[in-house]
Write an enzyme that holds these catalytic residues in place. Structure first.
Site, PDB file in Angstrom:
ATOM      1  N   MET A 137      14.628 132.316  51.795  1.00  0.00           N
ATOM      2  CA  MET A 137      13.808 131.884  50.658  1.00  0.00           C
ATOM      3  C   MET A 137      12.587 131.117  51.181  1.00  0.00           C
ATOM      4  SD  MET A 137      16.360 131.224  47.524  1.00  0.00           S
ATOM      5  CE  MET A 137      16.842 129.565  47.903  1.00  0.00           C
ATOM      6  N   ARG A 150      16.146 122.049  51.988  1.00  0.00           N
ATOM      7  CA  ARG A 150      16.204 120.928  51.039  1.00  0.00           C
ATOM      8  C   ARG A 150      16.151 119.569  51.747  1.00  0.00           C
ATOM      9  NH1 ARG A 150      19.449 124.653  47.837  1.00  0.00           N
ATOM     10  NH2 ARG A 150      18.378 125.006  45.862  1.00  0.00           N
ATOM     11  N   GLY A 169      23.368 132.456  57.928  1.00  0.00           N
ATOM     12  CA  GLY A 169      23.719 131.233  58.655  1.00  0.00           C
ATOM     13  C   GLY A 169      25.082 130.697  58.250  1.00  0.00           C
ATOM     14  N   HIS A 210      16.429 129.031  60.490  1.00  0.00           N
ATOM     15  CA  HIS A 210      16.050 130.418  60.189  1.00  0.00           C
ATOM     16  C   HIS A 210      15.632 131.147  61.472  1.00  0.00           C
ATOM     17  CE1 HIS A 210      14.969 128.448  56.222  1.00  0.00           C
ATOM     18  NE2 HIS A 210      15.759 129.417  55.824  1.00  0.00           N
TER      19      HIS A 210
HETATM   20  O1  PAF Z   1      20.525 131.478  51.962  1.00  0.00           O
HETATM   21  C1  PAF Z   1      19.472 131.757  51.349  1.00  0.00           C
HETATM   22  O2  PAF Z   1      18.361 131.386  51.733  1.00  0.00           O
HETATM   23  C2  PAF Z   1      19.562 132.584  50.075  1.00  0.00           C
HETATM   24  O3  PAF Z   1      20.707 132.269  49.358  1.00  0.00           O
HETATM   25  C3  PAF Z   1      19.479 134.100  50.331  1.00  0.00           C
HETATM   26  C4  PAF Z   1      20.633 134.607  51.147  1.00  0.00           C
HETATM   27  C5  PAF Z   1      18.165 134.418  51.041  1.00  0.00           C
HETATM   28  C6  PAF Z   1      19.480 134.843  48.997  1.00  0.00           C
HETATM   29  O4  PAF Z   1      18.428 134.463  48.188  1.00  0.00           O
END
Ligand code: PAF
Length: 280
Positions: free
Chosen positions: A30, A189, A149, A37
């Protein structure tokens, strides 16, 4: 890196890449990318030669009173980071229509009983929204591999179950949790928290570590859970839940369960909910 913003651009790019040898790995995100990430991309690269990342803040996984509107968005920085990581394709839809087209009925998935436990108890419908978007991304992209993750432990178990029945051809990889120096699991967050709050947040990881050690020393589970809750409250971390489950997230009530298991916790600090876990 090729940036695609519409389904058409995505399909054309995927078509061109399908002629190149090697596997395609998908990293759904997201955005507001951090080292957690980027570690997913690094892991993907060990198994695949073509990497696609998606950035889509999925409205379906946010409750009415949740932070969809204020969820941190940092497109420019994200693109720079992905380029540095040598990601091949980015799908960053120009709007929600490119994911959930009005010309097709949204296939809403049901996350079942497990989807309404733990985080699902606090965020009703959240995991239905996650499964719905991940299923859609799998349909649009059809990767060989997808990486999630371990911090979002419940999410990756639910996605694994969904993929096993709807997309058995996709291999799922679980990437280890990446932590800051003080032990806090990286999360988009965390941006909501001050330095001081992040120091306090480190106590969730401490609590998980203490609980694992106590369990290994064969202390009674009830006592461990009571101590954990009191510890968290004493640090001003309000526990939403703190539990021991087996690695498939079935309840564990025995004191000396020998199989793979996981302590999972969720706490709220200054209206921000943080989750973490240790599997052992
Ligand atoms: O973990 C996340 O960032 C979200 O839940 C995902 C897997 C991209 C789905 O929107």
């Amino acid at each position: 890196m090729i940036i695609t913003r519409t389904r058409e651009e995505l399909y054309k790019t995927l078509e061109a890449f399908s002629k190149r040898p090697g596997k395609l790995a998908l990293i759904p995100t997201m955005g507001n990318l951090h080292d957690g990430h980027l570690s997913l991309i690094k892991l993907a690269k060990l198994k695949a030669s073509k990497i696609i990342t998606t950035i889509f803040v999925n409205p379906l996984q946010f409750g009415k009173n949740e932070d969809f509107k204020k969820y941190p968005r940092s497109e420019k920085l994200d693109i720079e980071k992905l380029k540095e990581e040598h990601c091949d394709i980015l799908f960053i839809p120009r709007n929600g229509e490119e994911v959930f087209s009005k010309h097709e009925k949204v296939k809403t998935l049901d996350s079942g009983t497990l989807g309404s436990e733990l985080c699902g108890k606090i965020r009703p419908g959240h995991f239905d929204g996650v499964l719905t978007v991940v299923n859609k991304l799998f349909e649009l992209i059809n990767p060989n591999i997808a990486v999630f993750g371990a911090k979002d432990y419940q999410q990756q178990i639910l996605i694994r179950k969904m993929a096993k029945s709807l997309h058995p051809q996709i291999s799922l990889l679980k990437a280890p949790i990446i932590r800051s120096k003080n032990g806090v699991a990286l999360s988009s967050r965390n941006n909501y928290l001050s330095e001081k709050e992040l120091d306090i947040a480190a106590n969730l990881f401490k609590c998980l570590q203490n609980s694992v050690n106590s369990y290994k020393k064969r202390k009674q589970l009830n006592e461990i859970l009571n101590n954990a809750n009191s510890f968290l409250v004493s640090k001003n971390l309000m526990p939403d839940y703190f539990e021991l489950r087996d690695s498939e997230l079935n309840l564990v009530s025995k004191d000396n369960f020998e199989g793979r298991k996981v302590f999972l916790g969720s706490v709220t600090i200054n209206n921000t909910r943080l989750i973490d876990n240790i599997e052992f």
